[in-house]
Design a protein around this motif. Structure first.
Motif, mmCIF file in Angstrom:
data_model
loop_
_atom_site.group_PDB
_atom_site.id
_atom_site.type_symbol
_atom_site.label_atom_id
_atom_site.label_comp_id
_atom_site.label_asym_id
_atom_site.label_seq_id
_atom_site.Cartn_x
_atom_site.Cartn_y
_atom_site.Cartn_z
ATOM 1 N N GLN A 120 0.826 -1.208 0.000
ATOM 2 C CA GLN A 120 0.000 0.000 0.000
ATOM 3 C C GLN A 120 0.862 1.260 0.000
ATOM 4 O O GLN A 120 1.746 1.397 0.846
ATOM 5 N N GLU A 121 0.605 2.166 -0.923
ATOM 6 C CA GLU A 121 1.338 3.431 -0.961
ATOM 7 C C GLU A 121 0.767 4.450 0.026
ATOM 8 O O GLU A 121 1.512 5.204 0.632
ATOM 9 N N ASP A 122 -0.536 4.465 0.177
ATOM 10 C CA ASP A 122 -1.197 5.435 1.050
ATOM 11 C C ASP A 122 -1.011 5.047 2.527
ATOM 12 O O ASP A 122 -1.362 3.932 2.922
ATOM 13 N N PRO A 123 -0.476 5.956 3.363
ATOM 14 C CA PRO A 123 -0.225 5.645 4.775
ATOM 15 C C PRO A 123 -1.470 5.212 5.562
ATOM 16 O O PRO A 123 -1.386 4.316 6.407
ATOM 17 N N GLU A 124 -2.609 5.821 5.296
ATOM 18 C CA GLU A 124 -3.835 5.432 5.996
ATOM 19 C C GLU A 124 -4.245 4.006 5.635
ATOM 20 O O GLU A 124 -4.645 3.225 6.490
ATOM 21 N N ARG A 125 -4.154 3.688 4.348
ATOM 22 C CA ARG A 125 -4.508 2.330 3.905
ATOM 23 C C ARG A 125 -3.527 1.307 4.460
ATOM 24 O O ARG A 125 -3.897 0.174 4.746
ATOM 25 N N ARG A 126 -2.248 1.710 4.576
ATOM 26 C CA ARG A 126 -1.252 0.810 5.166
ATOM 27 C C ARG A 126 -1.656 0.401 6.576
ATOM 28 O O ARG A 126 -1.587 -0.765 6.935
ATOM 29 N N ALA A 127 -2.032 1.388 7.373
ATOM 30 C CA ALA A 127 -2.391 1.117 8.770
ATOM 31 C C ALA A 127 -3.595 0.189 8.854
ATOM 32 O O ALA A 127 -3.616 -0.755 9.658
ATOM 33 N N VAL A 128 -4.598 0.438 8.019
ATOM 34 C CA VAL A 128 -5.796 -0.407 8.005
ATOM 35 C C VAL A 128 -5.437 -1.825 7.568
ATOM 36 O O VAL A 128 -5.877 -2.806 8.166
ATOM 37 N N PHE A 129 -4.613 -1.941 6.525
ATOM 38 C CA PHE A 129 -4.228 -3.257 6.022
ATOM 39 C C PHE A 129 -3.419 -4.026 7.064
ATOM 40 O O PHE A 129 -3.627 -5.228 7.260
ATOM 41 N N ALA A 130 -2.493 -3.362 7.742
ATOM 42 C CA ALA A 130 -1.691 -4.024 8.778
ATOM 43 C C ALA A 130 -2.591 -4.573 9.884
ATOM 44 O O ALA A 130 -2.386 -5.696 10.363
ATOM 45 N N LYS A 131 -3.598 -3.812 10.273
ATOM 46 C CA LYS A 131 -4.559 -4.278 11.291
ATOM 47 C C LYS A 131 -5.365 -5.469 10.772
ATOM 48 O O LYS A 131 -5.624 -6.425 11.491
ATOM 49 N N PHE A 132 -5.767 -5.382 9.506
ATOM 50 C CA PHE A 132 -6.551 -6.441 8.868
ATOM 51 C C PHE A 132 -5.775 -7.767 8.864
ATOM 52 O O PHE A 132 -6.352 -8.834 9.034
ATOM 53 N N LEU A 133 -4.458 -7.688 8.656
ATOM 54 C CA LEU A 133 -3.632 -8.893 8.630
ATOM 55 C C LEU A 133 -3.600 -9.614 9.973
ATOM 56 O O LEU A 133 -3.445 -10.833 10.023
ATOM 57 N N ASP A 134 -3.727 -8.874 11.043
ATOM 58 C CA ASP A 134 -3.592 -9.444 12.381
ATOM 59 C C ASP A 134 -4.854 -10.211 12.771
ATOM 60 O O ASP A 134 -5.692 -9.736 13.526
ATOM 61 N N SER A 135 -4.966 -11.422 12.236
ATOM 62 C CA SER A 135 -6.129 -12.274 12.500
ATOM 63 C C SER A 135 -5.686 -13.492 13.323
ATOM 64 O O SER A 135 -4.502 -13.837 13.338
ATOM 65 N N PRO A 136 -6.620 -14.148 13.995
ATOM 66 C CA PRO A 136 -6.264 -15.207 14.956
ATOM 67 C C PRO A 136 -5.448 -16.377 14.394
ATOM 68 O O PRO A 136 -4.572 -16.890 15.075
ATOM 69 N N ARG A 137 -5.728 -16.813 13.166
ATOM 70 C CA ARG A 137 -5.047 -18.009 12.636
ATOM 71 C C ARG A 137 -3.863 -17.683 11.723
ATOM 72 O O ARG A 137 -3.246 -18.590 11.170
ATOM 73 N N ARG A 138 -3.540 -16.410 11.578
ATOM 74 C CA ARG A 138 -2.492 -16.010 10.644
ATOM 75 C C ARG A 138 -1.109 -16.378 11.176
ATOM 76 O O ARG A 138 -0.804 -16.206 12.348
#
Length: 172
Positions: A120-138
């Motif tokens: 992600q180039e956009d800093p706001e989208r980066r933060a959202v995507f990083a949070k999205f990745l943090d899932s229980p089975r990952r």
């Protein structure tokens, strides 16, 4: 002047230079990740990666077949090409390596933001995507290369053009 090919039986002389490889690994954020299934067949998928300190870092949910396969046999392969990046096409490098599955919090804390930044180039989208990745089975896949095979098709193209120019008079 490039080495002139007599045929295309041996293309190992057209290896990928270290500086071009480093540029490609930085310019690209996708690879083909390959493992062996239970029957021994090679299987591969396109995955996003971070290359850091000589290792590839990728992620998937632990329920994916590739995770149980890597637990069974940690020998994997990663293929990166210049296609789709800002670089010229026809450059590739293949790595055989050993994969370790990580699920510790310290790795997740640095890896998720790093992967988000690679995608992600956009800093706001980066933060959202990083949070999205943090899932229980990952889990995170750490691949340490043990062998490298690089190829630069641009070198082959140049050598072929030179050979054709040098031999144009002979074919007339």
């Amino acid at each position: 002047m490039s080495e002139h090919p007599e045929n295309y039986e041996d293309v190992t002389v057209y290896g990928l230079d270290d500086d071009v490889e480093a540029e490609m690994l930085d310019a690209q954020n996708e690879c083909t990740f390959i493992w062996s299934n239970k029957e021994g067949w090679p299987v591969g998928v396109i995955m996003s990666y971070v290359f850091l300190d000589g290792k590839f870092w990728l992620t998937a949910s632990s329920q994916r077949a590739r995770i149980s396969a890597v637990r069974r046999d940690p020998r994997v392969c990663i293929v990166v090409t210049s296609t789709g990046s800002k670089m010229a096409r026809n450059k590739t490098v293949t790595y055989k390596g050993t994969c370790t599955i990580r699920d510790d919090q310290a790795t997740k804390e640095w890896f998720y933001p790093a992967l988000a930044a690679a995608i992600q180039e956009d800093p706001e989208r980066r933060a959202v995507f990083a949070k999205f990745l943090d899932s229980p089975r990952r889990v995170i896949l750490e691949v340490e290369p043990t062998q490298r095979i690089g190829y630069d098709g641009g070198k082959l193209g140049k050598a072929t053009a030179e050979w054709m120019t040098a031999n144009a008079d002979q074919s007339s």
